[in-house]
Design a protein around this motif. Structure first.
Motif, PDB file in Angstrom:
ATOM      1  N   ARG A  61     -21.192   9.277  19.108  1.00  0.00           N
ATOM      2  CA  ARG A  61     -21.992   9.877  20.166  1.00  0.00           C
ATOM      3  C   ARG A  61     -23.146  10.676  19.598  1.00  0.00           C
ATOM      4  O   ARG A  61     -22.971  11.463  18.668  1.00  0.00           O
ATOM      5  N   ALA A  62     -24.331  10.471  20.147  1.00  0.00           N
ATOM      6  CA  ALA A  62     -25.515  11.263  19.818  1.00  0.00           C
ATOM      7  C   ALA A  62     -25.808  12.172  21.001  1.00  0.00           C
ATOM      8  O   ALA A  62     -26.126  11.683  22.097  1.00  0.00           O
ATOM      9  N   TYR A  63     -25.681  13.479  20.808  1.00  0.00           N
ATOM     10  CA  TYR A  63     -25.891  14.410  21.915  1.00  0.00           C
ATOM     11  C   TYR A  63     -27.376  14.527  22.256  1.00  0.00           C
ATOM     12  O   TYR A  63     -28.240  14.458  21.378  1.00  0.00           O
ATOM     13  N   MET A 112      -7.826  16.849  16.400  1.00  0.00           N
ATOM     14  CA  MET A 112      -9.038  17.643  16.588  1.00  0.00           C
ATOM     15  C   MET A 112     -10.272  16.755  16.534  1.00  0.00           C
ATOM     16  O   MET A 112     -10.355  15.824  15.746  1.00  0.00           O
ATOM     17  N   GLN A 113     -11.222  17.095  17.370  1.00  0.00           N
ATOM     18  CA  GLN A 113     -12.520  16.429  17.374  1.00  0.00           C
ATOM     19  C   GLN A 113     -13.597  17.510  17.268  1.00  0.00           C
ATOM     20  O   GLN A 113     -13.516  18.553  17.919  1.00  0.00           O
ATOM     21  N   VAL A 114     -14.619  17.237  16.466  1.00  0.00           N
ATOM     22  CA  VAL A 114     -15.634  18.237  16.142  1.00  0.00           C
ATOM     23  C   VAL A 114     -17.018  17.735  16.528  1.00  0.00           C
ATOM     24  O   VAL A 114     -17.362  16.575  16.296  1.00  0.00           O
ATOM     25  N   ALA A 115     -17.823  18.636  17.095  1.00  0.00           N
ATOM     26  CA  ALA A 115     -19.242  18.368  17.334  1.00  0.00           C
ATOM     27  C   ALA A 115     -20.032  18.996  16.187  1.00  0.00           C
ATOM     28  O   ALA A 115     -19.857  20.179  15.882  1.00  0.00           O
ATOM     29  N   ILE A 116     -20.890  18.220  15.551  1.00  0.00           N
ATOM     30  CA  ILE A 116     -21.732  18.694  14.457  1.00  0.00           C
ATOM     31  C   ILE A 116     -23.116  19.013  15.012  1.00  0.00           C
ATOM     32  O   ILE A 116     -23.760  18.162  15.631  1.00  0.00           O
ATOM     33  N   ILE A 117     -23.585  20.237  14.768  1.00  0.00           N
ATOM     34  CA  ILE A 117     -24.914  20.655  15.208  1.00  0.00           C
ATOM     35  C   ILE A 117     -25.797  20.750  13.970  1.00  0.00           C
ATOM     36  O   ILE A 117     -25.637  21.647  13.151  1.00  0.00           O
ATOM     37  N   GLY A 118     -26.712  19.816  13.812  1.00  0.00           N
ATOM     38  CA  GLY A 118     -27.578  19.783  12.640  1.00  0.00           C
ATOM     39  C   GLY A 118     -27.404  18.491  11.872  1.00  0.00           C
ATOM     40  O   GLY A 118     -26.266  18.055  11.614  1.00  0.00           O
ATOM     41  N   THR A 119     -28.529  17.872  11.489  1.00  0.00           N
ATOM     42  CA  THR A 119     -28.482  16.570  10.823  1.00  0.00           C
ATOM     43  C   THR A 119     -29.033  16.613   9.401  1.00  0.00           C
ATOM     44  O   THR A 119     -29.229  15.567   8.789  1.00  0.00           O
ATOM     45  N   ALA A 179     -22.321  30.764  22.777  1.00  0.00           N
ATOM     46  CA  ALA A 179     -22.135  29.807  23.864  1.00  0.00           C
ATOM     47  C   ALA A 179     -20.913  28.925  23.620  1.00  0.00           C
ATOM     48  O   ALA A 179     -20.165  28.615  24.558  1.00  0.00           O
ATOM     49  N   ALA A 180     -20.697  28.517  22.373  1.00  0.00           N
ATOM     50  CA  ALA A 180     -19.556  27.652  22.056  1.00  0.00           C
ATOM     51  C   ALA A 180     -18.238  28.388  22.274  1.00  0.00           C
ATOM     52  O   ALA A 180     -17.279  27.820  22.823  1.00  0.00           O
ATOM     53  N   LEU A 181     -18.173  29.659  21.865  1.00  0.00           N
ATOM     54  CA  LEU A 181     -16.952  30.437  22.078  1.00  0.00           C
ATOM     55  C   LEU A 181     -16.672  30.620  23.567  1.00  0.00           C
ATOM     56  O   LEU A 181     -15.538  30.468  24.023  1.00  0.00           O
ATOM     57  N   ILE A 182     -17.706  30.945  24.319  1.00  0.00           N
ATOM     58  CA  ILE A 182     -17.540  31.132  25.767  1.00  0.00           C
ATOM     59  C   ILE A 182     -17.078  29.835  26.431  1.00  0.00           C
ATOM     60  O   ILE A 182     -16.303  29.851  27.397  1.00  0.00           O
ATOM     61  N   ALA A 183     -17.525  28.706  25.888  1.00  0.00           N
ATOM     62  CA  ALA A 183     -17.120  27.399  26.419  1.00  0.00           C
ATOM     63  C   ALA A 183     -15.714  27.002  25.976  1.00  0.00           C
ATOM     64  O   ALA A 183     -15.215  25.941  26.364  1.00  0.00           O
ATOM     65  N   GLY A 184     -15.070  27.848  25.165  1.00  0.00           N
ATOM     66  CA  GLY A 184     -13.696  27.595  24.743  1.00  0.00           C
ATOM     67  C   GLY A 184     -13.547  26.707  23.535  1.00  0.00           C
ATOM     68  O   GLY A 184     -12.503  26.086  23.332  1.00  0.00           O
ATOM     69  N   LYS A 185     -14.582  26.662  22.679  1.00  0.00           N
ATOM     70  CA  LYS A 185     -14.534  25.816  21.494  1.00  0.00           C
ATOM     71  C   LYS A 185     -14.416  26.668  20.222  1.00  0.00           C
ATOM     72  O   LYS A 185     -15.018  27.733  20.122  1.00  0.00           O
ATOM     73  N   HIS A 186     -13.623  26.192  19.277  1.00  0.00           N
ATOM     74  CA  HIS A 186     -13.557  26.829  17.965  1.00  0.00           C
ATOM     75  C   HIS A 186     -14.926  26.691  17.303  1.00  0.00           C
ATOM     76  O   HIS A 186     -15.650  25.711  17.531  1.00  0.00           O
ATOM     77  N   VAL A 187     -15.281  27.654  16.441  1.00  0.00           N
ATOM     78  CA  VAL A 187     -16.603  27.646  15.824  1.00  0.00           C
ATOM     79  C   VAL A 187     -16.490  27.847  14.315  1.00  0.00           C
ATOM     80  O   VAL A 187     -15.847  28.789  13.841  1.00  0.00           O
ATOM     81  N   MET A 188     -17.125  26.954  13.573  1.00  0.00           N
ATOM     82  CA  MET A 188     -17.366  27.137  12.144  1.00  0.00           C
ATOM     83  C   MET A 188     -18.875  27.168  11.977  1.00  0.00           C
ATOM     84  O   MET A 188     -19.564  26.172  12.237  1.00  0.00           O
ATOM     85  N   CYS A 189     -19.409  28.331  11.565  1.00  0.00           N
ATOM     86  CA  CYS A 189     -20.856  28.540  11.491  1.00  0.00           C
ATOM     87  C   CYS A 189     -21.305  28.658  10.045  1.00  0.00           C
ATOM     88  O   CYS A 189     -20.673  29.348   9.246  1.00  0.00           O
ATOM     89  N   GLU A 190     -22.392  27.993   9.713  1.00  0.00           N
ATOM     90  CA  GLU A 190     -22.996  28.205   8.401  1.00  0.00           C
ATOM     91  C   GLU A 190     -23.489  29.652   8.308  1.00  0.00           C
ATOM     92  O   GLU A 190     -23.809  30.290   9.310  1.00  0.00           O
ATOM     93  N   LYS A 191     -23.557  30.154   7.072  1.00  0.00           N
ATOM     94  CA  LYS A 191     -24.017  31.529   6.884  1.00  0.00           C
ATOM     95  C   LYS A 191     -25.551  31.550   6.855  1.00  0.00           C
ATOM     96  O   LYS A 191     -26.181  30.511   6.577  1.00  0.00           O
ATOM     97  N   ASP A 220     -18.977  18.550  26.516  1.00  0.00           N
ATOM     98  CA  ASP A 220     -18.165  17.458  25.975  1.00  0.00           C
ATOM     99  C   ASP A 220     -16.717  17.921  25.812  1.00  0.00           C
ATOM    100  O   ASP A 220     -16.379  18.653  24.883  1.00  0.00           O
ATOM    101  N   ALA A 221     -15.844  17.497  26.706  1.00  0.00           N
ATOM    102  CA  ALA A 221     -14.436  17.891  26.657  1.00  0.00           C
ATOM    103  C   ALA A 221     -13.728  17.351  25.420  1.00  0.00           C
ATOM    104  O   ALA A 221     -12.682  17.877  25.013  1.00  0.00           O
TER     105      ALA A 221
END
Length: 376
Positions: A48-50, A1-8, A80-92, A59-60
């Motif tokens: 990678r820096a998006y 598995m490879q994960v994209a992190i949104i937020g720094t 958008a992530a779900l529609i793009a076919g990616k698993h999602v873990m979202c902060e509350k 990003d495949a």
């Protein structure tokens, strides 16, 4: 598995550290600007820096997305992530309101994807031990529950953060930010569902001083004079809760409690025993009895229920704490994905549970406004 992190920020870095401990790869990271993306990628050793969120979606290599940005972005990014076919873990919280969160639940349905909300604090090993004790009948019939979640990082008038504003964080702040963690924990431990609430809230600083140059979450007090900004979210709340089946509870939450850095506590009282846990002493579970001596269970997998031992990575005498809860939450998430049966009952906090917490917040706000009990 490879994960994209949104937020720094604080949460983004925390997610990166926990994923690396599990051996989950980081495909890339996205900040609020390209410069912040590059800086975070260099600092954290990420390849990678998006450039922007569209860059993430295309990003495949990124199988999953972890959303660790201000609340106002959760809905759009998760959808958008779900529609793009990616698993999602979202902060509350999962979204800004229940209409958004209900839609996200629907979008996630029927897809061979995992959709989770980071209610990580349920994964302290002794919380799972308390759950096993309740399920096993050790406490007997439950009578009532008390607790709190209190902090002091917004104690001063000059303390400032984006969470203070409803247009970015949502109409509730302290309840949504930390109160939902407590409610998720107690629902998980007891297996009970909150059916009604009675709430009273207060804002101690209707106006705050926005520091010059901004601020960082949990940072030291900033002394530079800043502009006055109106605050439309609560600093404190006291809430009565009624669970289905008649069990009663009381909860108070605050971010202006001097000296309390991150005090998360509960007391669960039953006909046979009680249990008390304090998140600032997370490796101790106090067990109360009437007709024999009380005792303290020190976290030790060999002395705990199998379900609790499963989320304890280290032997007795080796402390586990806050960072470990993220690791265990993400382990449940990625083990579920690896199993490949998306019709199975998830063992991680789902979008359905995230939606439920937003319904609770809306009932709490309505109760405060109407000054009466409100059914969830």
């Amino acid at each position: 598995m490879q994960v994209a992190i949104i937020g720094t920020g604080f949460m983004g870095v925390t997610h990166v550290e926990a994923l690396r401990r599990l051996g989950v790869g980081i495909a890339g990271i996205l900040g609020s600007t390209e410069a912040k993306s590059r800086e975070a990628a260099e600092t954290l050793g990420i390849g990678r820096a998006y450039k922007d969120f569209d860059d993430v979606l295309s990003d495949a290599a990124a199988d999953a997305v972890h959303i660790c940005v201000p609340n106002a972005f959760h809905y759009a990014y998760a959808k958008a992530a779900l529609i793009a076919g990616k698993h999602v873990m979202c902060e509350k919280p999962l979204a800004m309101d229940s209409m958004q969160s209900a839609e996200l639940v629907e979008v996630a349905k029927g897809k061979s994807l995992a959709a989770g909300v980071c209610y990580n604090l349920r994964y302290y090993p002794l919380n799972m031990q308390a759950r096993a004790m309740v399920e096993g009948g050790d406490l007997g019939r439950l009578f009532h529950i008390n607790g709190c979640y209190i902090q002091d990082w917004l104690l001063h008038e000059s303390d400032y953060n984006w969470r203070l504003h409803s247009d970015i964080g949502g109409p509730l702040r302290v309840v949504a930010d930390i109160g939902t963690h407590w409610m998720d924990m107690l629902s998980t431990i007891t297996g009970l569902e909150i059916e009604a609430v009675f709430a009273d809230m207060s804002t101690v600083y209707p106006t705050r001083k926005r520091p010059v140059g901004g601020s960082v979450t949990f940072s030291k007090k900033v002394d530079e004079a800043g502009e006055d900004v109106a605050i439309d979210t609560e600093d404190y709340a006291s809430i009565l809760l009624r669970f289905k089946g008649g069990v009663k509870a009381s909860l108070y939450v605050s971010q202006v409690a001097a000296g309390q850095k991150n005090a998360l506590r509960y007391e669960i009282y039953g006909a046979e025993k009680s249990v008390t846990w304090d998140g600032q002493r997370p490796n101790e579970l106090w067990v109360g009895k009437r007709d024999e001596a009380n005792n303290i269970l020190i976290k030790d997998p060999t002395l705990m229920a199998p379900s609790a031992a499963a989320v304890a990575s280290y032997p007795g005498g080796h402390a586990e704490g806050y960072p470990d809860t993220f690791k265990q939450c993400f382990r449940a998430f990625y083990d579920y994905i690896a199993a490949g049966d998306f019709s199975a009952r998830p063992s991680f906090p789902t979008f359905d549970e995230g939606h439920r917490e937003i319904l609770l917040c809306e009932a709490i706000l309505k109760s405060h406004q109407l000054e009466r009990w409100v059914t969830v």
